[in-house]
Design an enzyme around this catalytic site. Sequence first.
Site, PDB file in Angstrom:
ATOM      1  N   ARG A 189       0.912  -1.337   0.214  1.00  0.00           N
ATOM      2  CA  ARG A 189      -0.069  -0.020  -0.067  1.00  0.00           C
ATOM      3  C   ARG A 189       0.889   1.141   0.203  1.00  0.00           C
ATOM      4  O   ARG A 189       1.988   1.296   0.431  1.00  0.00           O
ATOM      5  CB  ARG A 189      -0.968   0.058   1.186  1.00  0.00           C
ATOM      6  CG  ARG A 189      -1.810  -1.160   1.313  1.00  0.00           C
ATOM      7  CD  ARG A 189      -2.791  -1.012   2.693  1.00  0.00           C
ATOM      8  NE  ARG A 189      -3.540  -2.325   3.122  1.00  0.00           N
ATOM      9  CZ  ARG A 189      -3.226  -3.405   3.508  1.00  0.00           C
ATOM     10  NH1 ARG A 189      -2.099  -3.507   4.129  1.00  0.00           N
ATOM     11  NH2 ARG A 189      -4.187  -4.183   3.686  1.00  0.00           N
ATOM     12  N   LYS A 213      -2.211  -2.366   7.847  1.00  0.00           N
ATOM     13  CA  LYS A 213      -3.499  -1.635   8.733  1.00  0.00           C
ATOM     14  C   LYS A 213      -3.645  -2.507   9.968  1.00  0.00           C
ATOM     15  O   LYS A 213      -3.325  -3.664   9.992  1.00  0.00           O
ATOM     16  CB  LYS A 213      -4.795  -2.108   7.886  1.00  0.00           C
ATOM     17  CG  LYS A 213      -5.086  -1.278   6.626  1.00  0.00           C
ATOM     18  CD  LYS A 213      -6.193  -1.566   5.960  1.00  0.00           C
ATOM     19  CE  LYS A 213      -6.654  -0.491   4.790  1.00  0.00           C
ATOM     20  NZ  LYS A 213      -7.807  -0.838   4.209  1.00  0.00           N
ATOM     21  N   HIS A 279      -2.456   2.406  -6.130  1.00  0.00           N
ATOM     22  CA  HIS A 279      -2.970   1.343  -5.770  1.00  0.00           C
ATOM     23  C   HIS A 279      -3.175   0.267  -7.108  1.00  0.00           C
ATOM     24  O   HIS A 279      -3.300  -0.936  -6.968  1.00  0.00           O
ATOM     25  CB  HIS A 279      -4.531   1.637  -5.171  1.00  0.00           C
ATOM     26  CG  HIS A 279      -5.230   0.552  -4.295  1.00  0.00           C
ATOM     27  ND1 HIS A 279      -4.802   0.398  -2.780  1.00  0.00           N
ATOM     28  CD2 HIS A 279      -6.061  -0.196  -4.435  1.00  0.00           C
ATOM     29  CE1 HIS A 279      -5.428  -0.591  -2.464  1.00  0.00           C
ATOM     30  NE2 HIS A 279      -6.205  -1.089  -3.542  1.00  0.00           N
ATOM     31  N   ARG A 282      -0.767  -2.386  -6.946  1.00  0.00           N
ATOM     32  CA  ARG A 282      -1.132  -3.471  -6.100  1.00  0.00           C
ATOM     33  C   ARG A 282      -2.005  -4.579  -6.566  1.00  0.00           C
ATOM     34  O   ARG A 282      -1.945  -5.664  -6.540  1.00  0.00           O
ATOM     35  CB  ARG A 282      -1.747  -2.772  -4.578  1.00  0.00           C
ATOM     36  CG  ARG A 282      -2.062  -3.874  -3.732  1.00  0.00           C
ATOM     37  CD  ARG A 282      -2.655  -2.897  -2.298  1.00  0.00           C
ATOM     38  NE  ARG A 282      -3.173  -3.664  -1.449  1.00  0.00           N
ATOM     39  CZ  ARG A 282      -2.704  -4.422  -0.395  1.00  0.00           C
ATOM     40  NH1 ARG A 282      -1.428  -4.504  -0.387  1.00  0.00           N
ATOM     41  NH2 ARG A 282      -3.219  -4.944   0.538  1.00  0.00           N
ATOM     42  N   HIS A 305      -4.025  -9.125   3.704  1.00  0.00           N
ATOM     43  CA  HIS A 305      -5.378  -9.036   4.120  1.00  0.00           C
ATOM     44  C   HIS A 305      -5.835 -10.124   4.987  1.00  0.00           C
ATOM     45  O   HIS A 305      -5.226 -11.263   5.287  1.00  0.00           O
ATOM     46  CB  HIS A 305      -6.104  -9.775   2.603  1.00  0.00           C
ATOM     47  CG  HIS A 305      -6.125  -8.460   1.646  1.00  0.00           C
ATOM     48  ND1 HIS A 305      -6.003  -8.862   0.266  1.00  0.00           N
ATOM     49  CD2 HIS A 305      -5.889  -7.186   1.618  1.00  0.00           C
ATOM     50  CE1 HIS A 305      -6.015  -7.700  -0.437  1.00  0.00           C
ATOM     51  NE2 HIS A 305      -5.980  -6.889   0.397  1.00  0.00           N
ATOM     52  N   TYR A 314      -9.275  -8.130  -5.212  1.00  0.00           N
ATOM     53  CA  TYR A 314      -8.122  -7.393  -6.139  1.00  0.00           C
ATOM     54  C   TYR A 314      -7.674  -8.193  -7.075  1.00  0.00           C
ATOM     55  O   TYR A 314      -7.112  -7.591  -8.192  1.00  0.00           O
ATOM     56  CB  TYR A 314      -6.979  -7.390  -4.860  1.00  0.00           C
ATOM     57  CG  TYR A 314      -7.142  -6.099  -3.928  1.00  0.00           C
ATOM     58  CD1 TYR A 314      -6.227  -5.022  -4.125  1.00  0.00           C
ATOM     59  CD2 TYR A 314      -7.852  -6.357  -2.899  1.00  0.00           C
ATOM     60  CE1 TYR A 314      -6.530  -3.833  -3.118  1.00  0.00           C
ATOM     61  CE2 TYR A 314      -8.108  -5.052  -2.133  1.00  0.00           C
ATOM     62  CZ  TYR A 314      -7.349  -4.167  -2.144  1.00  0.00           C
ATOM     63  OH  TYR A 314      -7.284  -3.015  -1.038  1.00  0.00           O
TER      64      TYR A 314
END
Length: 331
Positions: A189, A213, A279, A282, A305, A314
Site C-alpha cells: 500500500r 493496517k 493502488h 497493488r 489481508h 483485488y
Amino acid sequence: MKTKLISDIQNNMKPFLNQGQYLKLTKTLLNLFKDIEIIEKKETFDLNDLNSNKKLLNLFLSAKHVEGRSKKTISYYKSTVEKMMDNIKKRVDNITTDDLRSYLTDFRKKRNSSKITIDNLRRIFSSFFSWLEDEDYILKNPVRRIHRVKSGRVVKDVLTDESLEILRDSCEEIRDLAMVELLSSTGIRVGELVNLNINDINFYERECVVFGKGESERIVYFDAKTKIHLMKYLESRSDDNPALFVSFKKPYLRLGINGVETRIRKLGKKANVGRVHPHKFRRTMATLAIDKGMPIEQVQKLLGHVQIDTTMQYAMVNQNNVKIAHRKFIC
C-alpha cells in the site's frame, strides 16, 4: 457498589439519629438491599441536548481506536456520522430506520453516489448504532432493518506489461524508477511505502518489513531489478534521513502519501498510460500472481489481508486466459 450506597446513607443520617435508631436504620437497609443488585450508572447525558450525540460519537471513536483502527479510518467514521447527525438533527436514541433510509436516499440523489458508496455509509452507521445498542445507550439498532446494498461487480483494469515498461521509460529520476519498481514488485500500500525506512530493507534476501493496517507487521519480497534500482537510488543520495524515499530538495523530507500519489499520476500522464495511481500497482501484482498460479492464500499473505474475500476482489482473472481455457476444456 451496594456496600458503598448503604455506607453513604448511614453517614448522611448519622447526625440525626441516636444509637438505637442508627442500628435500626442499618438493619433495615441490609434487609431491603439483600436481594437487590445495584449497577453503577454510566456517564449521564442530557437527553434534551443534541451535544450528547457528539459525546457518544467520541466514545464510539475511542472504542474503535482501542480496537486498532487506523487514524484515517477513525477520521472517516467521524466525518460520516457527524454529517448524518447534522442532517437528521435528532438525538441518537430517537433516530429511526426511516430517518436513515431517507438520509441515504437523499445522499445518493444529491451526489449521484454509487451503490458501493451508499453501502459503505450503511456499514459505518450500522457499526455506530450497534455499539450504542451494545453499550445500552439505545434500545435497538435502527440500521438492523436496512439491508446491504447490492451492487454489480466492477472489473477494474490493471497495468499491462507494456504499460509498465512505458512507465519505467518515462522515469527520468532514479527515485521515481525505484518507487515504481518497488510498488509493482511488492504490491504494498502507498501508506506502507511512505513509512519504510532504509533499515527495513534486506537487500541480501530481497525483502522488507512493512507495517500494514491495524499496525500488523509482515514481510514482502521484491525482485532483482527492484534491488538494483533501490541501491542506485540510495547511492545517489547525500542526506542522512532514515526514510527510504525523500523529496528531491533540501531538507530532504520523507515523502508523504499525497506526494507519492501526485508523482505517480504525473508519470502516468507523461507516459500517456491513462489513470495511474499507487493502488493500481497493488491490484496488478495480485492479478499477475494468481494468473501465474500462485495460491490465493499466499497472495493473501503478501497483500496483508485478514479476509481472503478481500484478496479475491483485488485479483481479477485475466480474461484472455479464460478464453484460452474455454477453448482447451470446452471447445
